[in-house]
Write a protein that holds these residues in place. Structure first.
Motif, mmCIF file in Angstrom:
data_model
loop_
_atom_site.group_PDB
_atom_site.id
_atom_site.type_symbol
_atom_site.label_atom_id
_atom_site.label_comp_id
_atom_site.label_asym_id
_atom_site.label_seq_id
_atom_site.Cartn_x
_atom_site.Cartn_y
_atom_site.Cartn_z
ATOM 1 N N ARG A 68 -3.437 -5.213 -0.636
ATOM 2 C CA ARG A 68 -4.410 -5.079 0.459
ATOM 3 C C ARG A 68 -3.837 -4.230 1.588
ATOM 4 O O ARG A 68 -4.529 -3.383 2.149
ATOM 5 C CB ARG A 68 -4.819 -6.458 0.978
ATOM 6 C CG ARG A 68 -5.832 -7.168 0.114
ATOM 7 C CD ARG A 68 -6.423 -8.378 0.813
ATOM 8 N NE ARG A 68 -5.418 -9.322 1.265
ATOM 9 C CZ ARG A 68 -4.905 -10.314 0.530
ATOM 10 N NH1 ARG A 68 -5.310 -10.483 -0.717
ATOM 11 N NH2 ARG A 68 -4.001 -11.130 1.038
ATOM 12 N N TYR A 69 -2.584 -4.476 1.913
ATOM 13 C CA TYR A 69 -1.931 -3.704 2.964
ATOM 14 C C TYR A 69 -1.852 -2.229 2.571
ATOM 15 O O TYR A 69 -2.120 -1.338 3.374
ATOM 16 C CB TYR A 69 -0.542 -4.271 3.251
ATOM 17 C CG TYR A 69 0.197 -3.585 4.369
ATOM 18 C CD1 TYR A 69 -0.377 -3.426 5.619
ATOM 19 C CD2 TYR A 69 1.480 -3.090 4.171
ATOM 20 C CE1 TYR A 69 0.307 -2.789 6.652
ATOM 21 C CE2 TYR A 69 2.170 -2.461 5.195
ATOM 22 C CZ TYR A 69 1.576 -2.314 6.426
ATOM 23 O OH TYR A 69 2.253 -1.682 7.442
ATOM 24 N N MET A 70 -1.520 -1.973 1.303
ATOM 25 C CA MET A 70 -1.432 -0.602 0.812
ATOM 26 C C MET A 70 -2.805 0.081 0.887
ATOM 27 O O MET A 70 -2.907 1.240 1.278
ATOM 28 C CB MET A 70 -0.904 -0.563 -0.619
ATOM 29 C CG MET A 70 -0.623 0.837 -1.120
ATOM 30 S SD MET A 70 0.076 0.878 -2.769
ATOM 31 C CE MET A 70 -1.340 0.449 -3.742
ATOM 32 N N GLN A 80 4.770 7.711 3.336
ATOM 33 C CA GLN A 80 6.036 7.118 2.942
ATOM 34 C C GLN A 80 5.917 5.600 2.794
ATOM 35 O O GLN A 80 6.469 5.020 1.860
ATOM 36 C CB GLN A 80 7.130 7.482 3.946
ATOM 37 C CG GLN A 80 7.509 8.950 3.890
ATOM 38 C CD GLN A 80 8.397 9.387 5.048
ATOM 39 O OE1 GLN A 80 8.396 8.784 6.111
ATOM 40 N NE2 GLN A 80 9.165 10.453 4.829
ATOM 41 N N LYS A 81 5.196 4.960 3.709
ATOM 42 C CA LYS A 81 4.982 3.516 3.611
ATOM 43 C C LYS A 81 4.201 3.165 2.350
ATOM 44 O O LYS A 81 4.510 2.186 1.667
ATOM 45 C CB LYS A 81 4.232 2.996 4.838
ATOM 46 C CG LYS A 81 5.057 2.928 6.085
ATOM 47 C CD LYS A 81 4.223 2.382 7.246
ATOM 48 C CE LYS A 81 4.979 2.410 8.549
ATOM 49 N NZ LYS A 81 4.155 1.908 9.673
ATOM 50 N N ILE A 82 3.186 3.969 2.054
ATOM 51 C CA ILE A 82 2.371 3.738 0.859
ATOM 52 C C ILE A 82 3.234 3.864 -0.393
ATOM 53 O O ILE A 82 3.158 3.027 -1.294
ATOM 54 C CB ILE A 82 1.178 4.715 0.812
ATOM 55 C CG1 ILE A 82 0.191 4.387 1.934
ATOM 56 C CG2 ILE A 82 0.480 4.680 -0.548
ATOM 57 C CD1 ILE A 82 -0.850 5.465 2.187
ATOM 58 N N ALA A 83 4.067 4.890 -0.445
ATOM 59 C CA ALA A 83 4.937 5.093 -1.605
ATOM 60 C C ALA A 83 5.908 3.923 -1.767
ATOM 61 O O ALA A 83 6.152 3.462 -2.894
ATOM 62 C CB ALA A 83 5.704 6.403 -1.469
ATOM 63 N N THR A 84 6.442 3.420 -0.670
ATOM 64 C CA THR A 84 7.363 2.286 -0.717
ATOM 65 C C THR A 84 6.648 1.045 -1.249
ATOM 66 O O THR A 84 7.182 0.336 -2.102
ATOM 67 C CB THR A 84 7.944 2.000 0.686
ATOM 68 O OG1 THR A 84 8.657 3.161 1.133
ATOM 69 C CG2 THR A 84 8.882 0.816 0.668
ATOM 70 N N LEU A 85 5.441 0.795 -0.754
ATOM 71 C CA LEU A 85 4.680 -0.349 -1.228
ATOM 72 C C LEU A 85 4.341 -0.232 -2.700
ATOM 73 O O LEU A 85 4.418 -1.216 -3.452
ATOM 74 C CB LEU A 85 3.401 -0.512 -0.414
ATOM 75 C CG LEU A 85 3.552 -1.176 0.938
ATOM 76 C CD1 LEU A 85 2.280 -1.036 1.758
ATOM 77 C CD2 LEU A 85 3.924 -2.639 0.785
ATOM 78 N N GLU A 86 3.942 0.956 -3.142
ATOM 79 C CA GLU A 86 3.634 1.168 -4.566
ATOM 80 C C GLU A 86 4.847 0.846 -5.426
ATOM 81 O O GLU A 86 4.731 0.195 -6.457
ATOM 82 C CB GLU A 86 3.195 2.612 -4.818
ATOM 83 C CG GLU A 86 1.785 2.909 -4.389
ATOM 84 C CD GLU A 86 1.409 4.367 -4.614
ATOM 85 O OE1 GLU A 86 2.294 5.242 -4.693
ATOM 86 O OE2 GLU A 86 0.190 4.619 -4.699
ATOM 87 N N GLU A 87 6.007 1.285 -4.978
ATOM 88 C CA GLU A 87 7.237 1.024 -5.729
ATOM 89 C C GLU A 87 7.537 -0.474 -5.763
ATOM 90 O O GLU A 87 7.890 -1.009 -6.818
ATOM 91 C CB GLU A 87 8.411 1.765 -5.086
ATOM 92 C CG GLU A 87 9.687 1.678 -5.881
ATOM 93 C CD GLU A 87 10.805 2.505 -5.270
ATOM 94 O OE1 GLU A 87 11.949 2.045 -5.337
ATOM 95 O OE2 GLU A 87 10.512 3.592 -4.752
#
Length: 64
Positions: free
Chosen positions: A11-13, A52-59
């Motif tokens: 949800r955050y992503m 960058q935050k989105i990529a971190t969350l996806e990982e």
């Protein structure tokens, strides 16, 4: 980690993704309206930070 945490991260992503899309539209609009370069530059920096935050969350989600 429980599924609650995974769903919370998803949800955050999604909310970050929406902010990213809106910022992209705002940048385009700012260019078209000849907004100052400093303002557009800050918007681009903010957009990059969101990406960058989105990529971190996806990982993190993929590693759960």
């Amino acid at each position: 980690m429980g599924t609650g945490t995974i769903n919370s991260k998803k949800r955050y992503m999604l909310s970050l993704t929406e902010k990213h899309r809106k910022l992209d539209k705002d940048i385009i609009s700012s260019y078209n309206n000849h907004t100052s370069d400093d303002t557009v530059k800050q918007m681009k920096i903010d957009k990059l930070q969101l990406k960058q935050k989105i990529a971190t969350l996806e990982e993190q989600i993929n590693n759960l």
